[in-house]
Design a protein around this motif. Structure first.
Motif, PDB file in Angstrom:
ATOM      1  N   THR A  88       0.690   5.985  -2.769  1.00 33.12           N
ATOM      2  CA  THR A  88       1.994   5.910  -3.446  1.00 33.12           C
ATOM      3  C   THR A  88       2.415   4.462  -3.645  1.00 33.12           C
ATOM      4  OG1 THR A  88       2.619   8.013  -2.418  1.00 33.12           O
ATOM      5  CG2 THR A  88       4.390   6.658  -3.326  1.00 33.12           C
ATOM      6  N   ALA A  89       2.198   3.617  -2.581  1.00 33.90           N
ATOM      7  CA  ALA A  89       2.538   2.200  -2.713  1.00 33.90           C
ATOM      8  C   ALA A  89       1.711   1.524  -3.793  1.00 33.90           C
ATOM      9  CB  ALA A  89       2.332   1.505  -1.363  1.00 33.90           C
ATOM     10  N   LEU A  90       0.423   1.856  -3.877  1.00 32.44           N
ATOM     11  CA  LEU A  90      -0.425   1.296  -4.945  1.00 32.44           C
ATOM     12  C   LEU A  90       0.028   1.768  -6.313  1.00 32.44           C
ATOM     13  CD1 LEU A  90      -3.971   1.603  -3.278  1.00 32.44           C
ATOM     14  CD2 LEU A  90      -2.654  -0.485  -3.661  1.00 32.44           C
ATOM     15  N   HIS A  91       0.469   3.002  -6.386  1.00 31.80           N
ATOM     16  CA  HIS A  91       0.926   3.555  -7.668  1.00 31.80           C
ATOM     17  C   HIS A  91       2.140   2.802  -8.198  1.00 31.80           C
ATOM     18  CE1 HIS A  91       1.779   6.478 -10.807  1.00 31.80           C
ATOM     19  NE2 HIS A  91       3.033   6.592 -10.340  1.00 31.80           N
ATOM     20  N   TYR A  92       2.983   2.339  -7.277  1.00 36.98           N
ATOM     21  CA  TYR A  92       4.183   1.619  -7.690  1.00 36.98           C
ATOM     22  C   TYR A  92       3.948   0.114  -7.817  1.00 36.98           C
ATOM     23  CZ  TYR A  92       7.111   5.781  -7.287  1.00 36.98           C
ATOM     24  OH  TYR A  92       7.672   7.013  -7.467  1.00 36.98           O
ATOM     25  N   GLY A  93       2.715  -0.336  -7.767  1.00 31.06           N
ATOM     26  CA  GLY A  93       2.395  -1.726  -8.052  1.00 31.06           C
ATOM     27  C   GLY A  93       2.332  -2.645  -6.860  1.00 31.06           C
ATOM     28  N   TRP A  94       2.272  -2.120  -5.645  1.00 30.40           N
ATOM     29  CA  TRP A  94       2.166  -2.977  -4.458  1.00 30.40           C
ATOM     30  C   TRP A  94       0.741  -3.530  -4.352  1.00 30.40           C
ATOM     31  CZ3 TRP A  94       5.485  -1.619   0.342  1.00 30.40           C
ATOM     32  CH2 TRP A  94       6.785  -1.264  -0.078  1.00 30.40           C
ATOM     33  N   ASP A  95       0.575  -4.669  -3.675  1.00 31.46           N
ATOM     34  CA  ASP A  95      -0.758  -5.251  -3.507  1.00 31.46           C
ATOM     35  C   ASP A  95      -1.518  -4.538  -2.375  1.00 31.46           C
ATOM     36  OD1 ASP A  95       0.793  -8.157  -2.008  1.00 31.46           O
ATOM     37  OD2 ASP A  95       0.346  -6.192  -1.148  1.00 31.46           O
ATOM     38  N   GLU A  96      -2.795  -4.945  -2.191  1.00 32.62           N
ATOM     39  CA  GLU A  96      -3.654  -4.273  -1.208  1.00 32.62           C
ATOM     40  C   GLU A  96      -3.123  -4.457   0.212  1.00 32.62           C
ATOM     41  OE1 GLU A  96      -6.363  -2.407  -1.388  1.00 32.62           O
ATOM     42  OE2 GLU A  96      -6.360  -2.331  -3.571  1.00 32.62           O
ATOM     43  N   PHE A  97      -2.737  -5.676   0.557  1.00 29.65           N
ATOM     44  CA  PHE A  97      -2.255  -5.928   1.923  1.00 29.65           C
ATOM     45  C   PHE A  97      -1.003  -5.112   2.242  1.00 29.65           C
ATOM     46  CE2 PHE A  97      -1.629  -8.160   5.797  1.00 29.65           C
ATOM     47  CZ  PHE A  97      -0.270  -8.388   5.890  1.00 29.65           C
ATOM     48  N   SER A  98      -0.077  -5.087   1.292  1.00 31.25           N
ATOM     49  CA  SER A  98       1.159  -4.327   1.521  1.00 31.25           C
ATOM     50  C   SER A  98       0.876  -2.834   1.637  1.00 31.25           C
ATOM     51  CB  SER A  98       2.140  -4.588   0.379  1.00 31.25           C
ATOM     52  OG  SER A  98       2.474  -5.964   0.305  1.00 31.25           O
TER      53      SER A  98
END
Length: 284
Positions: free
Chosen positions: A29-39
Motif C-alpha cells: 500500500t505504501a509503494l502504491h501511494y509513492g513511498w520509497d523502498e526504505f520507507s
C-alpha cells in the motif's frame, strides 16, 4: 503433552504468518501511494511490531481477564463442575500408570510358603549390614572440612609466582628511587626531591600522572641532563620513549619550557653535548 505443544506451535505459526501478510500488504500500500523502498520496509517493520504487540496484549487480556470470567460462568453448570472434579482427581488413566497383571493361585501359595523364609533372610542380612557398618574404620570416612579447604597445587604455585613478581617489581622501583636520590640530591632541595620520587613512583605504577607541580632544577643542569635522567628511568622501567618524554616535560616544565615533546623524544639519548648526568644502562 506432546499434542498440546504441537497445537501451541501451530497457533504461533498461524499468528506469525498473519502478521507477516498484514505487514506485506501495508508495504504494498505504501509503494502504491509513492513511498520509497526504505520507507515501505519501515512500514512493514512497524506494522509487524504493532500487530505483534496487539496480539500479545489480547492474549494476556484473555488469559488474565476473559478466561477466568468464562470459567466462572461455566462453573454454574453442574455437569461442567463434575467434569473438572474428575479431571483433577484422576489426571491420568489407571492403565497408563500401573500395568496390572492377574495373579495366579499358584503364586499366592508360593508367597505364603516363602514369606517366613524371606523374613528370616532379610533380618539376617540387615544385621550383617549393620555390623559391617559398625566395623568400618574411621579412616574411610569423608574428608574433614580442613582437608577440603586446603589450596590446590595450582593455587600454591600461582600465589608463589605472583609474590615473586611483586617482589621483583618492588626491587626495580627501589633501585630507580635510589638512583634518583643519588643523582639529583646535589641539585634539588629536600622537598622537591621527595616530590620527584613520588612522581617517579606514580609513573612506574601507571602510564600518566594525575596532578603534577613542576620541579625547577638547579641552573647547573641543562636540558640534556634532564633528558638523560628521563631516558635512564624510562629504560629501567621499560617505558616507551614518548611516554618518558611526556613525563619529564611535565615534571620539569620550567627546564623544557621552550622544548617540544617530539624534540625531547628524539634527543633524550644523545651524547654529543657535555652533561653532568650521563646515560646509565645498568640502573636495574
Amino acid at each position: 503433552m506432546e499434542q498440546r505443544k504441537i497445537e501451541h506451535i501451530t497457533l504461533h505459526l498461524m499468528v506469525f504468518s498473519t502478521i507477516v501478510v498484514i505487514g506485506v500488504l501495508a508495504r504494498q500500500t505504501a509503494l502504491h501511494y509513492g513511498w520509497d523502498e526504505f520507507s515501505s520496509y519501515l512500514v512493514l517493520v512497524v506494522c509487524s511490531i504493532v500487530m505483534g504487540a496487539i496480539y500479545l496484549n489480547l492474549q494476556m487480556a484473555f488469559s488474565q481477564i476473559l478466561s477466568p470470567a468464562i470459567e466462572k460462568c461455566f462453573m454454574r453448570f453442574e455437569c461442567y463442575r463434575n467434569k473438572i472434579m474428575v479431571v483433577e482427581e484422576c489426571p491420568e488413566s489407571i492403565e497408563e500408570v500401573v500395568d496390572i497383571e492377574p495373579i495366579a493361585p499358584e503364586s499366592l501359595v508360593e508367597v505364603e510358603t516363602t514369606s517366613d523364609t524371606s523374613e528370616e533372610v532379610s533380618t539376617s542380612m540387615f544385621s550383617e549390614t549393620n555390623e559391617g557398618e559398625a566395623k568400618l574404620p574411621k579412616e574411610d570416612a569423608t574428608p574433614s572440612i580442613e582437608e577440603s579447604n586446603q589450596p590446590s597445587e595450582y593455587e600454591v604455585l600461582r600465589a608463589n609466582a605472583m609474590a615473586e613478581k611483586e617482589r621483583a617489581s618492588q626491587e626495580k622501583l627501589d633501585k630507580v628511587i635510589t638512583y634518583t636520590k643519588r643523582t639529583l640530591v646535589p641539585y634539588l632541595d629536600e622537598e622537591s626531591l621527595h616530590r620527584l620520587c613520588g612522581y617517579v613512583t606514580e609513573y612506574y605504577l601507571s602510564d600518566s600522572l594525575s596532578k603534577v607541580e613542576s620541579i625547577k632544577l638547579n641552573s647547573q643542569l641543562k636540558t640534556i641532563d634532564a633528558m638523560h635522567f628521563g631516558w635512564n628511568i624510562g629504560k629501567a622501567f621499560g617505558k616507551p620513549r614518548l611516554q618518558t618524554a611526556t613525563f619529564i616535560k611535565r615534571v620539569f616544565a620550567h627546564t623544557f619550557r621552550d622544548v617540544e615533546i617530539s624534540t625531547i623524544e628524539r634527543k633524550m639519548s644523545h651524547t654529543e653535548a657535555e652533561s653532568k648526568i650521563k646515560l646509565d644502562r645498568k640502573i636495574v
